[in-house]
Scaffold this motif. Structure first.
Motif, PDB file in Angstrom:
ATOM      1  N   GLY A   1      -8.917  -6.935  -0.448  1.00  0.00           N
ATOM      2  CA  GLY A   1      -8.102  -5.744  -0.265  1.00  0.00           C
ATOM      3  C   GLY A   1      -7.425  -5.219  -1.517  1.00  0.00           C
ATOM      4  O   GLY A   1      -6.622  -4.295  -1.437  1.00  0.00           O
ATOM      5  N   ASN A   2      -7.732  -5.794  -2.688  1.00  0.00           N
ATOM      6  CA  ASN A   2      -7.189  -5.255  -3.945  1.00  0.00           C
ATOM      7  C   ASN A   2      -7.924  -3.964  -4.261  1.00  0.00           C
ATOM      8  O   ASN A   2      -9.148  -3.944  -4.369  1.00  0.00           O
ATOM      9  CB  ASN A   2      -7.375  -6.259  -5.086  1.00  0.00           C
ATOM     10  CG  ASN A   2      -6.596  -7.524  -4.864  1.00  0.00           C
ATOM     11  OD1 ASN A   2      -5.393  -7.488  -4.668  1.00  0.00           O
ATOM     12  ND2 ASN A   2      -7.293  -8.652  -4.874  1.00  0.00           N
TER      13      ASN A   2
ATOM     14  N   ARG B   1     -15.319  -2.594  -0.147  1.00  0.00           N
ATOM     15  CA  ARG B   1     -15.314  -1.582   0.921  1.00  0.00           C
ATOM     16  C   ARG B   1     -14.738  -0.277   0.373  1.00  0.00           C
ATOM     17  O   ARG B   1     -13.838  -0.288  -0.462  1.00  0.00           O
ATOM     18  CB  ARG B   1     -14.449  -2.048   2.088  1.00  0.00           C
ATOM     19  CG  ARG B   1     -14.957  -3.277   2.782  1.00  0.00           C
ATOM     20  CD  ARG B   1     -13.998  -3.785   3.846  1.00  0.00           C
ATOM     21  NE  ARG B   1     -12.711  -4.238   3.329  1.00  0.00           N
ATOM     22  CZ  ARG B   1     -12.479  -5.445   2.807  1.00  0.00           C
ATOM     23  NH1 ARG B   1     -13.442  -6.321   2.717  1.00  0.00           N
ATOM     24  NH2 ARG B   1     -11.276  -5.778   2.372  1.00  0.00           N
ATOM     25  N   GLU B   2     -15.261   0.827   0.888  1.00  0.00           N
ATOM     26  CA  GLU B   2     -14.705   2.137   0.538  1.00  0.00           C
ATOM     27  C   GLU B   2     -13.458   2.382   1.380  1.00  0.00           C
ATOM     28  O   GLU B   2     -13.419   2.027   2.556  1.00  0.00           O
ATOM     29  CB  GLU B   2     -15.740   3.233   0.780  1.00  0.00           C
ATOM     30  CG  GLU B   2     -15.345   4.565   0.210  1.00  0.00           C
ATOM     31  CD  GLU B   2     -16.476   5.576   0.221  1.00  0.00           C
ATOM     32  OE1 GLU B   2     -16.155   6.781   0.148  1.00  0.00           O
ATOM     33  OE2 GLU B   2     -17.646   5.183   0.304  1.00  0.00           O
ATOM     34  N   VAL B   3     -12.440   2.975   0.774  1.00  0.00           N
ATOM     35  CA  VAL B   3     -11.169   3.259   1.443  1.00  0.00           C
ATOM     36  C   VAL B   3     -11.045   4.765   1.609  1.00  0.00           C
ATOM     37  O   VAL B   3     -11.203   5.521   0.640  1.00  0.00           O
ATOM     38  CB  VAL B   3      -9.976   2.726   0.607  1.00  0.00           C
ATOM     39  CG1 VAL B   3      -8.652   3.131   1.227  1.00  0.00           C
ATOM     40  CG2 VAL B   3     -10.073   1.215   0.454  1.00  0.00           C
TER      41      VAL B   3
ATOM     42  N   LEU C   1       0.844  -1.195   0.000  1.00  0.00           N
ATOM     43  CA  LEU C   1       0.000   0.000   0.000  1.00  0.00           C
ATOM     44  C   LEU C   1       0.877   1.241   0.000  1.00  0.00           C
ATOM     45  O   LEU C   1       1.842   1.296   0.753  1.00  0.00           O
ATOM     46  CB  LEU C   1      -0.913   0.009   1.229  1.00  0.00           C
ATOM     47  CG  LEU C   1      -1.971  -1.075   1.257  1.00  0.00           C
ATOM     48  CD1 LEU C   1      -2.760  -0.998   2.553  1.00  0.00           C
ATOM     49  CD2 LEU C   1      -2.898  -0.977   0.061  1.00  0.00           C
ATOM     50  N   PRO C   2       0.569   2.203  -0.814  1.00  0.00           N
ATOM     51  CA  PRO C   2      -0.460   2.132  -1.842  1.00  0.00           C
ATOM     52  C   PRO C   2       0.000   1.211  -2.972  1.00  0.00           C
ATOM     53  O   PRO C   2       1.198   1.059  -3.204  1.00  0.00           O
ATOM     54  CB  PRO C   2      -0.592   3.578  -2.324  1.00  0.00           C
ATOM     55  CG  PRO C   2       0.738   4.194  -2.054  1.00  0.00           C
ATOM     56  CD  PRO C   2       1.286   3.490  -0.847  1.00  0.00           C
ATOM     57  N   PRO C   3      -0.963   0.598  -3.671  1.00  0.00           N
ATOM     58  CA  PRO C   3      -0.588  -0.301  -4.756  1.00  0.00           C
ATOM     59  C   PRO C   3       0.081   0.469  -5.892  1.00  0.00           C
ATOM     60  O   PRO C   3      -0.217   1.636  -6.114  1.00  0.00           O
ATOM     61  CB  PRO C   3      -1.921  -0.896  -5.205  1.00  0.00           C
ATOM     62  CG  PRO C   3      -2.950   0.077  -4.754  1.00  0.00           C
ATOM     63  CD  PRO C   3      -2.401   0.747  -3.534  1.00  0.00           C
ATOM     64  N   ARG C   4       0.979  -0.194  -6.576  1.00  0.00           N
ATOM     65  CA  ARG C   4       1.676   0.467  -7.686  1.00  0.00           C
ATOM     66  C   ARG C   4       0.794   0.582  -8.915  1.00  0.00           C
ATOM     67  O   ARG C   4       1.059   1.393  -9.796  1.00  0.00           O
ATOM     68  CB  ARG C   4       2.948  -0.296  -8.013  1.00  0.00           C
ATOM     69  CG  ARG C   4       3.930  -0.204  -6.840  1.00  0.00           C
ATOM     70  CD  ARG C   4       5.274  -0.637  -7.218  1.00  0.00           C
ATOM     71  NE  ARG C   4       5.807   0.261  -8.235  1.00  0.00           N
ATOM     72  CZ  ARG C   4       7.011   0.144  -8.740  1.00  0.00           C
ATOM     73  NH1 ARG C   4       7.805  -0.815  -8.327  1.00  0.00           N
ATOM     74  NH2 ARG C   4       7.431   0.973  -9.659  1.00  0.00           N
ATOM     75  N   ILE C   5      -0.229  -0.243  -9.001  1.00  0.00           N
ATOM     76  CA  ILE C   5      -1.156  -0.194 -10.132  1.00  0.00           C
ATOM     77  C   ILE C   5      -2.543  -0.551  -9.609  1.00  0.00           C
ATOM     78  O   ILE C   5      -2.673  -1.303  -8.648  1.00  0.00           O
ATOM     79  CB  ILE C   5      -0.704  -1.156 -11.262  1.00  0.00           C
ATOM     80  CG1 ILE C   5      -1.513  -0.932 -12.526  1.00  0.00           C
ATOM     81  CG2 ILE C   5      -0.751  -2.598 -10.797  1.00  0.00           C
ATOM     82  CD1 ILE C   5      -0.932  -1.650 -13.738  1.00  0.00           C
ATOM     83  N   HIS C   6      -3.558   0.031 -10.199  1.00  0.00           N
ATOM     84  CA  HIS C   6      -4.928  -0.289  -9.806  1.00  0.00           C
ATOM     85  C   HIS C   6      -5.851  -0.037 -10.987  1.00  0.00           C
ATOM     86  O   HIS C   6      -5.461   0.585 -11.969  1.00  0.00           O
ATOM     87  CB  HIS C   6      -5.374   0.536  -8.583  1.00  0.00           C
ATOM     88  CG  HIS C   6      -5.500   1.996  -8.860  1.00  0.00           C
ATOM     89  ND1 HIS C   6      -4.454   2.878  -8.719  1.00  0.00           N
ATOM     90  CD2 HIS C   6      -6.550   2.737  -9.285  1.00  0.00           C
ATOM     91  CE1 HIS C   6      -4.857   4.092  -9.053  1.00  0.00           C
ATOM     92  NE2 HIS C   6      -6.134   4.033  -9.399  1.00  0.00           N
TER      93      HIS C   6
END
Length: 128
Positions: free
Chosen positions: A108-109, A87-89, A61-66
């Motif tokens: 959690g992705n 879920r909202e982050v 976190l934070p992910p490098r790609i989404h």
């Protein structure tokens, strides 16, 4: 020439992630899943595949790609995705006028739901 053929998401529970992502994106299994891999494709056949790969990997976190998922009705899509288990982050650095909602799938992705009500691409999608 290059094009995106498949977006790969690492998962722990393949069956539950197949259920979430097929419901979230209106995708279908392209072929029967293997023990550790599933290939999903758009129900309409247009757009990139999503591959679910059940291989252990460390979450960063934070992910490098989404994924940025465009929504014609953002609020309705956020509610629908929450009903599927997303879920909202919250993010303290998110601008007040942001056109996106940060979410994560049941494992959690992370992905964003972008308010794209005025996106001209909707006309081509709805015509098919």
């Amino acid at each position: 020439m290059l094009m995106v053929g498949s977006i790969v998401i690492r998962v722990d529970d393949l069956a539950s992630q197949i259920s979430f992502w097929t419901g979230a994106l209106d995708y279908v299994l392209r072929e029967p899943p293997e023990d550790d891999f599933a290939l999903l494709q758009p129900r309409t056949g247009q757009g990139p595949n999503v591959s679910l790969d059940a291989v252990p990997s460390m979450r960063v976190l934070p992910p490098r790609i989404h994924l940025d998922l465009y929504a014609e009705d953002q609020a309705a899509e956020v509610r629908r995705l929450k009903d599927l288990g997303a879920r909202e982050v919250q993010w303290s650095r998110k601008p007040a006028d942001a056109d996106y909602v940060i979410m994560e799938d049941p494992e959690g992705n992370r992905f964003c739901v972008v308010d794209a009500a005025g996106w001209p691409g909707w006309a081509g999608i709805q015509a098919t």
